[in-house]
Design a protein around this motif. Sequence first.
Motif, short mmCIF file in Angstrom:
data_model
loop_
_atom_site.label_atom_id
_atom_site.label_comp_id
_atom_site.label_asym_id
_atom_site.label_seq_id
_atom_site.Cartn_x
_atom_site.Cartn_y
_atom_site.Cartn_z
N LEU A 75 -49.32 -31.47 19.37
CA LEU A 75 -49.13 -32.78 18.78
C LEU A 75 -47.68 -32.96 18.34
O LEU A 75 -47.15 -32.16 17.57
N ASP A 76 -47.05 -34.01 18.86
CA ASP A 76 -45.73 -34.40 18.38
C ASP A 76 -45.96 -35.21 17.11
O ASP A 76 -46.44 -36.34 17.14
N MET A 77 -45.63 -34.62 15.97
CA MET A 77 -45.91 -35.26 14.69
C MET A 77 -45.22 -36.62 14.55
O MET A 77 -45.67 -37.48 13.79
N ARG A 78 -44.14 -36.84 15.30
CA ARG A 78 -43.47 -38.13 15.23
C ARG A 78 -44.36 -39.24 15.76
O ARG A 78 -44.33 -40.36 15.25
N LEU A 123 -44.75 -41.92 12.78
CA LEU A 123 -43.94 -43.10 13.05
C LEU A 123 -44.78 -44.27 13.55
O LEU A 123 -44.42 -45.43 13.35
N LYS A 124 -45.90 -43.97 14.20
CA LYS A 124 -46.78 -45.04 14.70
C LYS A 124 -47.96 -45.30 13.76
O LYS A 124 -48.84 -46.10 14.10
N ASP A 125 -47.99 -44.63 12.61
CA ASP A 125 -49.09 -44.85 11.65
C ASP A 125 -50.46 -44.67 12.30
O ASP A 125 -51.37 -45.46 12.10
N LEU A 126 -50.62 -43.60 13.08
CA LEU A 126 -51.88 -43.34 13.75
C LEU A 126 -52.91 -42.76 12.78
O LEU A 126 -52.55 -42.10 11.80
N THR A 127 -54.17 -42.98 13.08
CA THR A 127 -55.27 -42.38 12.33
C THR A 127 -56.05 -41.47 13.27
O THR A 127 -56.54 -41.93 14.31
N LEU A 128 -56.15 -40.19 12.93
CA LEU A 128 -56.94 -39.23 13.70
C LEU A 128 -58.26 -39.00 12.97
O LEU A 128 -58.26 -38.66 11.78
#
Length: 392
Positions: A308-311, A315-320
């Motif tokens: 996983l690229d943490m950026r 930066l995209k405000d993703l929710t996993l």
Amino acid sequence: MTISTPSWDKNRFKLKDTQVSMKAVVTLANGGYEMLSYQDVAIPTPNDDEVLVQVLAAGVNNTEINTRLGWYSSKVTEGTEALGSNDAEQENAASESDGGWNEETPFPFVQGTDCCGRIVSVGANIDANRINERVLIRCSIRNEGWNSPENIWMASDFDGAFAQFVKIAASEVFAVESDWTDAELGTIPCAYGTAENMIHRADVSAGDTVLVAGASGGVGSAVVQLAKRRGAIVTAIVGANKVEEAAILGADRIVTRGTDLVEALGEKSMDVVIDNVAGETFGQMTQVLKRGGRYASSGAIAGPIVSLDMRNLYLKDLTLIGCTGWDEPIFPNLISYIERGEIKPLLAKTFPLQDIAQAQQEFTEKKHVGKFVLIPPALTDEQKTLFELSDD
């Protein structure tokens, strides 16, 4: 209401001289198909708050194979298919006690996560009018109540449906009125419950663009149907030989497995990714998500270790979103969808219960679309007499 994990007597399968038996597949330990023992065992007796269900059909799922192989162990780094042929990793998994979902897997035990059946006996606290109900069993149990994420699973934490009978808390048994066959209903609980739970938690709504990995499998094909039911725009990832079937399911767009997803779909093109595959494509999944996108998963059949690229995440405000224990609306929703004709079963093939090894072998080849289902043998005269059952 809380439901405690059963404390099993390892001698519970032994028969007394006068006891009526049932056929069951007992999984003896971590290992290969040789650990699946088709044998006569004692019929379980329901406790006060339980019912006994005659199993009419039991679906085959990845999780039963994973549990037998010990795939949930931290020692395992490969996907299910690779583990099945990797003796070293199998031995590593078997040497640990963390190969099950929660605690150590309670070998020997009966697996079988899916069950369509009918109630034949009830505990002292259960209304006897429930006898003869045709039912589906909710296999994911929130055993400490709906306010706690803790959960236990039938066939992972206690005996399941690869048998002629299974006992279960009455609260987890749902009557269903449908003209589907027993085998068709047997495709539903685990795959469709898991799919609906991911869609529910990812808050899939009309107009959302949704990418579904492994869309020809039991869970993936259910996700396609259930997302379309909510009005989503669905892109399905399938093998090149399963494109036609994905189109029949209602996918709006189809991408063949192995395609570069960023190149084919574009960055920031998806609102939601539903992914039970993981493995090497995980990074691409996060790239195609829009800002504020949601990624939901309940499996990793291509491999649990991902990069996983943490950026991409922050930066995209993703929710996993991890999805194992089902939320309260999930199973009642499924029953209503069936009864209103809003979803359809996808039955690939049936096998006699005794042919479980063949069924699991074919299952791992992934040449099918939908679900395999095991059919237990017809009841003996002794069993019918015991429960006062007719041939109807």
